[in-house]
Design an enzyme around this catalytic site. Sequence first.
Site, PDB file in Angstrom:
ATOM      1  N   ASN A   7       0.868  -1.175   0.000  1.00 34.25           N
ATOM      2  CA  ASN A   7       0.000   0.000   0.000  1.00 34.25           C
ATOM      3  C   ASN A   7       0.907   1.228   0.000  1.00 34.25           C
ATOM      4  OD1 ASN A   7      -1.811   2.028   0.475  1.00 34.25           O
ATOM      5  ND2 ASN A   7      -2.731   1.112   2.299  1.00 34.25           N
ATOM      6  N   ARG A  90      -2.560  -2.078  -3.517  1.00 32.92           N
ATOM      7  CA  ARG A  90      -3.767  -1.276  -3.317  1.00 32.92           C
ATOM      8  C   ARG A  90      -3.672  -0.052  -4.234  1.00 32.92           C
ATOM      9  NH1 ARG A  90      -5.034   3.125   1.194  1.00 32.92           N
ATOM     10  NH2 ARG A  90      -7.165   3.515   0.580  1.00 32.92           N
ATOM     11  N   HIS A 179     -12.702   3.249  -0.079  1.00 29.96           N
ATOM     12  CA  HIS A 179     -12.745   2.206   0.963  1.00 29.96           C
ATOM     13  C   HIS A 179     -13.466   0.955   0.449  1.00 29.96           C
ATOM     14  CE1 HIS A 179     -12.759   5.590   4.233  1.00 29.96           C
ATOM     15  NE2 HIS A 179     -11.517   5.148   4.067  1.00 29.96           N
ATOM     16  N   HIS A 207     -17.738   2.435   7.735  1.00 30.28           N
ATOM     17  CA  HIS A 207     -16.274   2.374   7.873  1.00 30.28           C
ATOM     18  C   HIS A 207     -15.872   3.689   8.534  1.00 30.28           C
ATOM     19  CE1 HIS A 207     -12.095   1.376   6.362  1.00 30.28           C
ATOM     20  NE2 HIS A 207     -11.984   2.665   6.677  1.00 30.28           N
ATOM     21  N   ASN A 210     -10.053   7.366  10.479  1.00 29.33           N
ATOM     22  CA  ASN A 210      -9.682   8.757  10.281  1.00 29.33           C
ATOM     23  C   ASN A 210     -10.367   9.276   9.012  1.00 29.33           C
ATOM     24  OD1 ASN A 210      -8.306  11.085  10.991  1.00 29.33           O
ATOM     25  ND2 ASN A 210      -6.670  10.591   9.555  1.00 29.33           N
ATOM     26  N   ARG A 240     -11.462  15.908   7.528  1.00 32.63           N
ATOM     27  CA  ARG A 240     -12.184  16.319   6.314  1.00 32.63           C
ATOM     28  C   ARG A 240     -13.602  16.761   6.652  1.00 32.63           C
ATOM     29  NH1 ARG A 240     -10.817  10.911   3.657  1.00 32.63           N
ATOM     30  NH2 ARG A 240      -8.637  11.157   3.030  1.00 32.63           N
ATOM     31  N   ASP A 283      -8.357  12.639  16.803  1.00 27.52           N
ATOM     32  CA  ASP A 283      -8.351  11.260  17.299  1.00 27.52           C
ATOM     33  C   ASP A 283      -9.506  11.045  18.272  1.00 27.52           C
ATOM     34  OD1 ASP A 283      -7.735   8.870  18.838  1.00 27.52           O
ATOM     35  OD2 ASP A 283      -5.795   8.951  17.838  1.00 27.52           O
ATOM     36  N   GLY A 331     -10.947   1.994  12.576  1.00 30.94           N
ATOM     37  CA  GLY A 331     -10.439   2.407  13.899  1.00 30.94           C
ATOM     38  C   GLY A 331     -11.510   2.783  14.917  1.00 30.94           C
ATOM     39  N   GLY A 333     -15.001   2.586  14.428  1.00 33.84           N
ATOM     40  CA  GLY A 333     -16.107   1.621  14.391  1.00 33.84           C
ATOM     41  C   GLY A 333     -15.795   0.335  15.125  1.00 33.84           C
ATOM     42  N   GLU A 334     -14.525  -0.095  15.074  1.00 33.17           N
ATOM     43  CA  GLU A 334     -14.148  -1.351  15.739  1.00 33.17           C
ATOM     44  C   GLU A 334     -13.873  -1.168  17.229  1.00 33.17           C
ATOM     45  OE1 GLU A 334     -10.758  -2.994  13.629  1.00 33.17           O
ATOM     46  OE2 GLU A 334     -11.778  -2.671  11.730  1.00 33.17           O
ATOM     47  N   GLU A 384      -8.291  -5.104   5.033  1.00 37.08           N
ATOM     48  CA  GLU A 384      -8.109  -4.787   3.613  1.00 37.08           C
ATOM     49  C   GLU A 384      -6.934  -5.565   3.018  1.00 37.08           C
ATOM     50  OE1 GLU A 384      -8.593  -0.712   5.098  1.00 37.08           O
ATOM     51  OE2 GLU A 384      -9.255  -0.233   3.077  1.00 37.08           O
TER      52      GLU A 384
HETATM   53  P1  AMP Z   1      -8.161   4.083  10.908  1.00 37.59           P
HETATM   54  O1  AMP Z   1      -8.124   5.270   9.979  1.00 37.59           O
HETATM   55  O2  AMP Z   1      -9.183   3.067  10.544  1.00 37.59           O
HETATM   56  O3  AMP Z   1      -6.797   3.521  11.175  1.00 37.59           O
HETATM   57  O4  AMP Z   1      -8.655   4.678  12.306  1.00 37.59           O
HETATM   58  C1  AMP Z   1      -7.843   5.538  13.073  1.00 37.59           C
HETATM   59  C2  AMP Z   1      -8.693   6.251  14.102  1.00 37.59           C
HETATM   60  O5  AMP Z   1      -9.397   5.288  14.911  1.00 37.59           O
HETATM   61  C3  AMP Z   1      -7.878   7.053  15.108  1.00 37.59           C
HETATM   62  O6  AMP Z   1      -7.578   8.340  14.616  1.00 37.59           O
HETATM   63  C4  AMP Z   1      -8.843   7.129  16.259  1.00 37.59           C
HETATM   64  O7  AMP Z   1      -9.676   8.247  16.061  1.00 37.59           O
HETATM   65  C5  AMP Z   1      -9.687   5.886  16.166  1.00 37.59           C
HETATM   66  N1  AMP Z   1      -9.410   4.907  17.237  1.00 37.59           N
HETATM   67  C6  AMP Z   1      -8.476   3.945  17.256  1.00 37.59           C
HETATM   68  N2  AMP Z   1      -8.534   3.245  18.430  1.00 37.59           N
HETATM   69  C7  AMP Z   1      -9.534   3.792  19.143  1.00 37.59           C
HETATM   70  C8  AMP Z   1     -10.109   3.531  20.441  1.00 37.59           C
HETATM   71  N3  AMP Z   1      -9.653   2.562  21.222  1.00 37.59           N
HETATM   72  N4  AMP Z   1     -11.126   4.326  20.831  1.00 37.59           N
HETATM   73  C9  AMP Z   1     -11.599   5.323  20.048  1.00 37.59           C
HETATM   74  N5  AMP Z   1     -11.115   5.591  18.825  1.00 37.59           N
HETATM   75  C10 AMP Z   1     -10.097   4.867  18.389  1.00 37.59           C
END
Ligand code: AMP
Length: 397
Positions: A7, A90, A179, A207, A210, A240, A283, A331, A333-334, A384
Amino acid sequence: MKILVINCGSSSLKFQLIDSDTEAVICKGLCERIGIDGSQIVYTPAGKDKITKVEPMPDHNKAIELVIEALTNAENGVVELSEIGAVGHRIVHGGEKFTKSVVINEEVIKAIEEVSDLAPLHNPANLIGIRACEKVMPGVPMVAVFDTAFHQTMPQEAYLYGLPYSYYEKYGIRRYGFHGTSHSYVSKRAAQILGKDIKDLKLIVCHLGNGASVSAVKEGKCIDTSMGLTPLEGLIMGTRTGDIDPSVVEFIMKKENSTVADVTNLLNKKSGVFGLSNDLSSDFRDLEDAYLKGDENAKRAVDAFTYRVAKYIGSYTAAMGGVDAICFTAGVGENSGFTRGLICERLSFLGATVDAEANKVRGEEKFISGADSKVKLLVVPTNEELAIARDTFELCK
Ligand code: AMP
């Protein structure tokens, strides 16, 4: 077969080596600051400690060389070079040309170049990654997996903007969505978890990372998604804006005496929950902490975010004529039961209820809906890289 998943960003390169038989990750890592001072490769062979090497990386060729060296060196390497059977790349934008993953040849490279004006920051970097792999691993088959491909099933009524039709015909200005690899993976996985044929399901995939997007997946096909010509449209994201009135651009330019480039940067990098929280954070971990302490900046941002997600869920329920299950991934959602909870509170019109105990889950597949919920709510961690490895294997086996 051992599959290298790449990627490539403009100054970074993420990689995973995946065994297609077991689907285990043999090694994963990241090259950072390519072309900038202070570049380094950080990687973790399975079951071993993280290794960091500070090395000059003037370009992506050097980065790929270091990845191969990391994977094959005598001391802590994990494979012989000849064992790497294929490489999956990717690719951010496939335009209308690519509706599924393809084996890379010169014609495919040319087609990716042709749609580069739709993703000027990403596609050129992806192409550099392809060329660099060709150089370092000549003869190893490579596959392009597109972020846009899954969304190519959207009907015209969903993908057209209300612009003169000639702008679509001349320039391809339309909604493409991104995505896609994640939306595809999560919707298929959700059908398996639900124990149903995906052809019998109406699913909404959220999804939320960030970058964030929602998609409506009816009978296994994407019929709408929230990102558009670029990833700027749709949900409020980390930095964004998501949907705004396009007139805002000219309005800000006049007020601030700024250029289109300045405002585009503002909309992409300084807005979203970051901008709404008065620059507190992009974050959700920080925002959640601050929200729970009563911080008004965090509350404003998170409330606008969860409102927008719920609004999209409502509109996609209308678009599909119902919804069987809503899936949370990426991030936020999970991992954030807090944010999921706030979104689901807004879904009582669907008869959705949350099991508070189950909703504490982090990074695992789990139903979070209550026993009486009329719609299933579930957490499905995205993968992914695995999806890219699977497509690559299917096309190269
Ligand atoms: P991603 O772009 O899918 O890697 O998601 C990154 C974002 O997930 C981070 O900037 C956080 O805002 C959020 N994130 C990751 N871990 C947690 C957590 N334990 N609790 C809340 N938000 C989280």
